[in-house]
Design a protein around this motif. Structure first.
Motif, short mmCIF file in Angstrom:
data_model
loop_
_atom_site.label_atom_id
_atom_site.label_comp_id
_atom_site.label_asym_id
_atom_site.label_seq_id
_atom_site.Cartn_x
_atom_site.Cartn_y
_atom_site.Cartn_z
N LEU A 80 -3.92 5.00 2.85
CA LEU A 80 -4.81 4.47 1.82
C LEU A 80 -6.19 5.13 1.91
O LEU A 80 -6.75 5.54 0.89
N THR A 126 -8.79 7.33 -8.06
CA THR A 126 -7.57 6.51 -8.06
C THR A 126 -7.83 5.07 -7.64
O THR A 126 -6.89 4.27 -7.64
N LYS A 127 -9.06 4.71 -7.32
CA LYS A 127 -9.35 3.34 -6.90
C LYS A 127 -8.94 2.32 -7.95
O LYS A 127 -8.37 1.28 -7.62
N LEU A 148 -5.19 2.04 -7.99
CA LEU A 148 -4.77 1.26 -6.82
C LEU A 148 -4.94 -0.24 -7.09
O LEU A 148 -4.04 -1.03 -6.81
N SER A 151 -2.35 -1.43 -9.50
CA SER A 151 -1.03 -1.55 -8.88
C SER A 151 -0.92 -2.86 -8.11
O SER A 151 0.10 -3.54 -8.17
N GLY A 196 4.06 0.91 -7.54
CA GLY A 196 3.02 1.33 -6.60
C GLY A 196 3.55 2.30 -5.55
O GLY A 196 2.85 3.23 -5.14
N PHE A 222 1.81 5.85 -5.07
CA PHE A 222 0.99 6.06 -3.88
C PHE A 222 1.77 6.18 -2.58
O PHE A 222 1.19 6.47 -1.54
N VAL A 256 1.22 2.79 1.52
CA VAL A 256 0.06 2.25 0.78
C VAL A 256 0.46 0.96 0.09
O VAL A 256 -0.29 -0.02 0.08
N LEU A 274 -1.04 -3.04 -0.14
CA LEU A 274 -1.27 -3.77 -1.40
C LEU A 274 -0.36 -4.99 -1.50
O LEU A 274 -0.79 -6.08 -1.89
#
Length: 184
Positions: free
Chosen positions: A62, A72-73, A76, A79, A107, A111, A115, A119
């Motif tokens: 991550l 990409t925050k 993320l 997701s 997700g 990612f 990762v 999440l």
């Protein structure tokens, strides 16, 4: 044009077949978060210990994703929100329990599975605290099922089929099988 129609038809047939299989599994399984206090202390500790290496790798990956592509925050966050919303939608089961999609497959495709382990665990933590789905003592076991096993299945299907089938079909298969991997 014919190939596109044929692919679409194949995708619909695959979707119908998978939904049929899912219906059969849903009748024999009782998927749900493991409730607070259900696991003996030894098993709760065991599932936390099994999950820790995935969480460590997830944090490392991550940080790498955010450092290499800070843009990409938002994706993320979306997701994680997608997984939270889908996981909060309960579908009554024939057995009296309930099931729900996890949303972790997407997700994992975007990612990677580690990762998504982070999440998904955050999603489970929020659900345990805010919605009383699952629990804090059972977080390790629930995380292994939803946030680790499901994303690993999705990532494996994505890597194996992304160059062999249309992307939409592969995303569907990865997401469906990621959800089904959490039935056990």
């Amino acid at each position: 044009m014919f190939k596109k129609r044929m692919r679409r038809g194949l995708g619909l047939v695959a979707a119908a077949l998978l939904l049929t299989v899912h219906a059969a599994l849903a009748k024999s399984a009782e998927p749900m978060h493991i409730m607070e206090g259900f696991l003996p202390v030894g098993w709760a500790i065991f599932w936390f210990a099994v999950s820790i290496p995935f969480w460590v790798m997830g944090f490392i990956n991550l940080r790498k994703v955010v450092a290499e592509k800070p843009e990409t925050k938002l994706l993320l966050a979306m997701s994680g929100a997608f997984a939270f919303v889908l996981s909060a939608l309960k579908t009554p089961s024939v057995t009296g329990s309930s099931s729900h999609p996890t949303g972790t497959g997407l997700g994992a495709i975007l990612f990677g599975p580690t990762v998504m382990a982070i999440l998904g665990t955050i999603v489970l933590l929020f659900q345990a605290i805010l919605l009383a789905h699952g629990g804090l003592t059972t977080l390790g076991a629930n995380a292994f099922s939803m946030a680790i096993a499901g994303p690993l299945v999705a990532a494996g299907i994505w890597k194996a089929l992304k160059d062999k089938l249309p992307k939409g079909v592969v995303v569907f298969l990865a997401a469906a099988f990621a959800d089904w991997a959490t039935l056990s």
